[in-house]
Design a protein around this motif. Structure first.
Motif, PDB file in Angstrom:
ATOM      1  N   ILE A 188       0.903  -1.245  -0.094  1.00 33.78           N
ATOM      2  CA  ILE A 188      -0.147   0.008   0.170  1.00 33.78           C
ATOM      3  C   ILE A 188       0.872   1.267   0.100  1.00 33.78           C
ATOM      4  CG2 ILE A 188      -1.603   1.224   1.426  1.00 33.78           C
ATOM      5  CD1 ILE A 188      -2.674  -1.503   2.345  1.00 33.78           C
ATOM      6  N   GLY A 189       1.993   1.344   0.731  1.00 32.32           N
ATOM      7  CA  GLY A 189       2.830   2.249   1.125  1.00 32.32           C
ATOM      8  C   GLY A 189       3.503   2.845  -0.138  1.00 32.32           C
ATOM      9  N   VAL A 190       3.808   1.883  -1.013  1.00 36.36           N
ATOM     10  CA  VAL A 190       4.577   2.077  -2.339  1.00 36.36           C
ATOM     11  C   VAL A 190       3.635   2.568  -3.412  1.00 36.36           C
ATOM     12  CG1 VAL A 190       6.571   0.449  -2.098  1.00 36.36           C
ATOM     13  CG2 VAL A 190       4.456  -0.297  -3.272  1.00 36.36           C
ATOM     14  N   ARG A 191       2.528   2.660  -3.115  1.00 38.02           N
ATOM     15  CA  ARG A 191       1.385   3.033  -4.029  1.00 38.02           C
ATOM     16  C   ARG A 191       0.771   4.581  -3.350  1.00 38.02           C
ATOM     17  NH1 ARG A 191       1.571  -2.097  -4.619  1.00 38.02           N
ATOM     18  NH2 ARG A 191       1.293  -2.878  -6.570  1.00 38.02           N
ATOM     19  N   LEU A 192       0.630   4.627  -2.169  1.00 32.84           N
ATOM     20  CA  LEU A 192       0.229   5.749  -1.668  1.00 32.84           C
ATOM     21  C   LEU A 192       1.010   6.983  -1.674  1.00 32.84           C
ATOM     22  CD1 LEU A 192      -1.378   4.807   1.905  1.00 32.84           C
ATOM     23  CD2 LEU A 192      -2.396   5.703  -0.317  1.00 32.84           C
ATOM     24  N   ILE A 193       2.501   6.725  -1.754  1.00 31.74           N
ATOM     25  CA  ILE A 193       3.543   7.674  -1.805  1.00 31.74           C
ATOM     26  C   ILE A 193       3.147   8.799  -2.989  1.00 31.74           C
ATOM     27  CG2 ILE A 193       5.102   6.407  -2.948  1.00 31.74           C
ATOM     28  CD1 ILE A 193       5.708   9.123  -0.043  1.00 31.74           C
ATOM     29  N   ASP A 194       2.843   8.120  -4.146  1.00 32.87           N
ATOM     30  CA  ASP A 194       2.479   8.935  -5.563  1.00 32.87           C
ATOM     31  C   ASP A 194       1.199   9.877  -5.127  1.00 32.87           C
ATOM     32  OD1 ASP A 194       4.177   7.983  -6.970  1.00 32.87           O
ATOM     33  OD2 ASP A 194       3.068   6.199  -7.752  1.00 32.87           O
ATOM     34  N   GLU A 195       0.328   9.525  -4.273  1.00 35.19           N
ATOM     35  CA  GLU A 195      -0.825  10.384  -3.971  1.00 35.19           C
ATOM     36  C   GLU A 195      -0.361  11.267  -3.163  1.00 35.19           C
ATOM     37  OE1 GLU A 195      -5.135  10.841  -3.675  1.00 35.19           O
ATOM     38  OE2 GLU A 195      -4.280   9.365  -5.039  1.00 35.19           O
ATOM     39  N   TYR A 196       0.434  10.978  -1.998  1.00 32.66           N
ATOM     40  CA  TYR A 196       0.735  11.953  -1.225  1.00 32.66           C
ATOM     41  C   TYR A 196       1.617  13.055  -1.888  1.00 32.66           C
ATOM     42  CZ  TYR A 196       4.057  13.895   2.444  1.00 32.66           C
ATOM     43  OH  TYR A 196       4.576  14.621   3.338  1.00 32.66           O
ATOM     44  N   LEU A 197       2.359  12.546  -2.586  1.00 32.61           N
ATOM     45  CA  LEU A 197       3.472  13.565  -3.480  1.00 32.61           C
ATOM     46  C   LEU A 197       2.657  14.425  -4.135  1.00 32.61           C
ATOM     47  CD1 LEU A 197       6.619  11.329  -4.114  1.00 32.61           C
ATOM     48  CD2 LEU A 197       6.500  13.203  -2.243  1.00 32.61           C
ATOM     49  N   SER A 198       1.532  14.086  -4.905  1.00 30.17           N
ATOM     50  CA  SER A 198       0.647  14.991  -5.719  1.00 30.17           C
ATOM     51  C   SER A 198      -0.134  15.893  -4.998  1.00 30.17           C
ATOM     52  CB  SER A 198       0.143  14.042  -6.841  1.00 30.17           C
ATOM     53  OG  SER A 198      -0.943  13.274  -6.257  1.00 30.17           O
ATOM     54  N   LYS A 199      -0.517  15.667  -3.833  1.00 26.89           N
ATOM     55  CA  LYS A 199      -1.452  16.433  -2.993  1.00 26.89           C
ATOM     56  C   LYS A 199      -0.803  17.198  -2.071  1.00 26.89           C
ATOM     57  CE  LYS A 199      -5.700  14.011  -4.370  1.00 26.89           C
ATOM     58  NZ  LYS A 199      -6.521  13.019  -4.062  1.00 26.89           N
ATOM     59  N   SER A 200       0.257  16.653  -1.678  1.00 27.59           N
ATOM     60  CA  SER A 200       0.899  17.465  -0.439  1.00 27.59           C
ATOM     61  C   SER A 200       1.835  18.674  -0.779  1.00 27.59           C
ATOM     62  CB  SER A 200       1.538  16.521   0.707  1.00 27.59           C
ATOM     63  OG  SER A 200       2.803  16.223  -0.019  1.00 27.59           O
ATOM     64  N   MET A 201       2.793  18.208  -1.746  1.00 20.77           N
ATOM     65  CA  MET A 201       3.809  19.229  -2.106  1.00 20.77           C
ATOM     66  C   MET A 201       4.695  19.665  -0.951  1.00 20.77           C
ATOM     67  SD  MET A 201       2.705  19.839  -5.231  1.00 20.77           S
ATOM     68  CE  MET A 201       1.475  19.700  -6.586  1.00 20.77           C
ATOM     69  N   THR A 202       4.901  18.789  -0.397  1.00 25.10           N
ATOM     70  CA  THR A 202       5.705  18.900   0.974  1.00 25.10           C
ATOM     71  C   THR A 202       7.121  18.674   0.663  1.00 25.10           C
ATOM     72  OG1 THR A 202       4.010  18.316   2.543  1.00 25.10           O
ATOM     73  CG2 THR A 202       5.995  18.299   3.396  1.00 25.10           C
ATOM     74  N   PRO A 203       8.123  19.450   0.652  1.00 25.27           N
ATOM     75  CA  PRO A 203       9.558  19.174   0.450  1.00 25.27           C
ATOM     76  C   PRO A 203      10.043  18.420   1.512  1.00 25.27           C
ATOM     77  CG  PRO A 203       9.334  21.357   0.853  1.00 25.27           C
ATOM     78  CD  PRO A 203       7.922  20.846   0.806  1.00 25.27           C
ATOM     79  N   CYS A 204      10.824  17.567   1.380  1.00 30.31           N
ATOM     80  CA  CYS A 204      11.539  16.939   2.401  1.00 30.31           C
ATOM     81  C   CYS A 204      13.041  16.766   1.888  1.00 30.31           C
ATOM     82  CB  CYS A 204      11.173  15.462   2.739  1.00 30.31           C
ATOM     83  SG  CYS A 204       9.381  15.406   3.079  1.00 30.31           S
ATOM     84  N   LYS A 205      13.772  17.475   2.862  1.00 31.08           N
ATOM     85  CA  LYS A 205      15.452  17.607   2.298  1.00 31.08           C
ATOM     86  C   LYS A 205      16.084  16.649   3.289  1.00 31.08           C
ATOM     87  CE  LYS A 205      14.716  22.037   0.337  1.00 31.08           C
ATOM     88  NZ  LYS A 205      14.277  23.585   0.658  1.00 31.08           N
ATOM     89  N   SER A 206      15.522  16.370   4.294  1.00 39.89           N
ATOM     90  CA  SER A 206      16.365  15.574   5.470  1.00 39.89           C
ATOM     91  C   SER A 206      15.371  14.448   5.868  1.00 39.89           C
ATOM     92  CB  SER A 206      16.778  16.512   6.596  1.00 39.89           C
ATOM     93  OG  SER A 206      15.801  17.018   7.312  1.00 39.89           O
ATOM     94  N   PHE A 207      16.034  13.436   6.764  1.00 42.25           N
ATOM     95  CA  PHE A 207      15.277  12.598   7.306  1.00 42.25           C
ATOM     96  C   PHE A 207      14.279  13.089   8.427  1.00 42.25           C
ATOM     97  CE2 PHE A 207      15.312   8.729  10.278  1.00 42.25           C
ATOM     98  CZ  PHE A 207      14.507   8.062   9.588  1.00 42.25           C
ATOM     99  N   LYS A 208      14.780  14.267   9.118  1.00 45.27           N
ATOM    100  CA  LYS A 208      13.961  14.766  10.087  1.00 45.27           C
ATOM    101  C   LYS A 208      12.754  15.497   9.449  1.00 45.27           C
ATOM    102  CE  LYS A 208      17.035  15.537  13.967  1.00 45.27           C
ATOM    103  NZ  LYS A 208      17.106  16.168  14.879  1.00 45.27           N
TER     104      LYS A 208
END
Length: 193
Positions: A65-85
């Protein structure tokens, strides 16, 4: 001064999570929870109540599920994650809100910054669930560990994810430990034509 910046960032992520949640198509929460409970019970029956096997199967289902949800997350959240934190905070404030309607809190960072705990005050998967004594080793919501692992792996973070505490087992909250194993760099192959 740095503390104020972190609070502002956390508040911005919380608002972003709420906006992403509003954009998501909704399903009936009770139907979702009862269906999940039926899935867990069916896995227990199919595996002769072997909770170790069911824990692994729930993790695998979650991973897929996670490998598929990440696409939805990235397309709708627009949250840049530059680090592990950054990724930890975005998972807690945006990801959980977006897909489960609840926010998690990030706590207990290790000194080396490679592991943290996600704390859920309210786990929607356990709303109507009770854990009989014979299933005391079952991590009922282990699908969440798989979802986190699968999603983070798709954005280059190889992690180990495991439950530490579960409200179904009498704990005051649900705690999931996320440990960074390595950051996977994307390697692109050049075609020879």
């Amino acid at each position: 001064m740095a503390m104020q910046g972190q609070r502002r960032d956390a508040m911005a992520l919380t608002r972003q999570g709420e906006r992403a949640f509003e954009k998501m198509e909704k399903i009936n929460a009770e139907l979702f929870v009862v269906t999940y409970g039926s899935l867990v019970m069916q896995l227990l029956q199919d595996n002769s109540d072997n909770v170790d096997v069911v824990n692994k199967e729930l993790d695998t289902i979650g991973y897929n599920i996670g490998v598929r949800l990440i696409d939805e997350y990235l397309s709708k959240s627009m949250t840049p994650c530059k680090s592990f934190k950054d990724t930890a905070e975005a998972t807690a404030k945006v990801g959980f809100k977006m897909f489960l309607g609840v926010s998690a809190h990030v706590h207990n960072w290790s000194e080396d910054g490679k592991s943290y705990s996600l704390i859920l005050e309210d786990n929607p998967l356990t709303t109507f669930a009770e854990l009989p004594d014979r299933y005391s080793d079952l991590w009922y919501s282990n699908v969440l560990c798989g979802v986190i692992r699968g999603a983070l792996e798709m954005v280059s973070w190889k992690v180990e994810v495991a439950f530490v505490k579960d409200q179904l087992k009498g704990a005051d909250c649900t705690e999931i430990r996320v440990t960074l194993l390595k950051q996977v760099s994307e390697a692109f192959r050049q075609d020879d034509d």
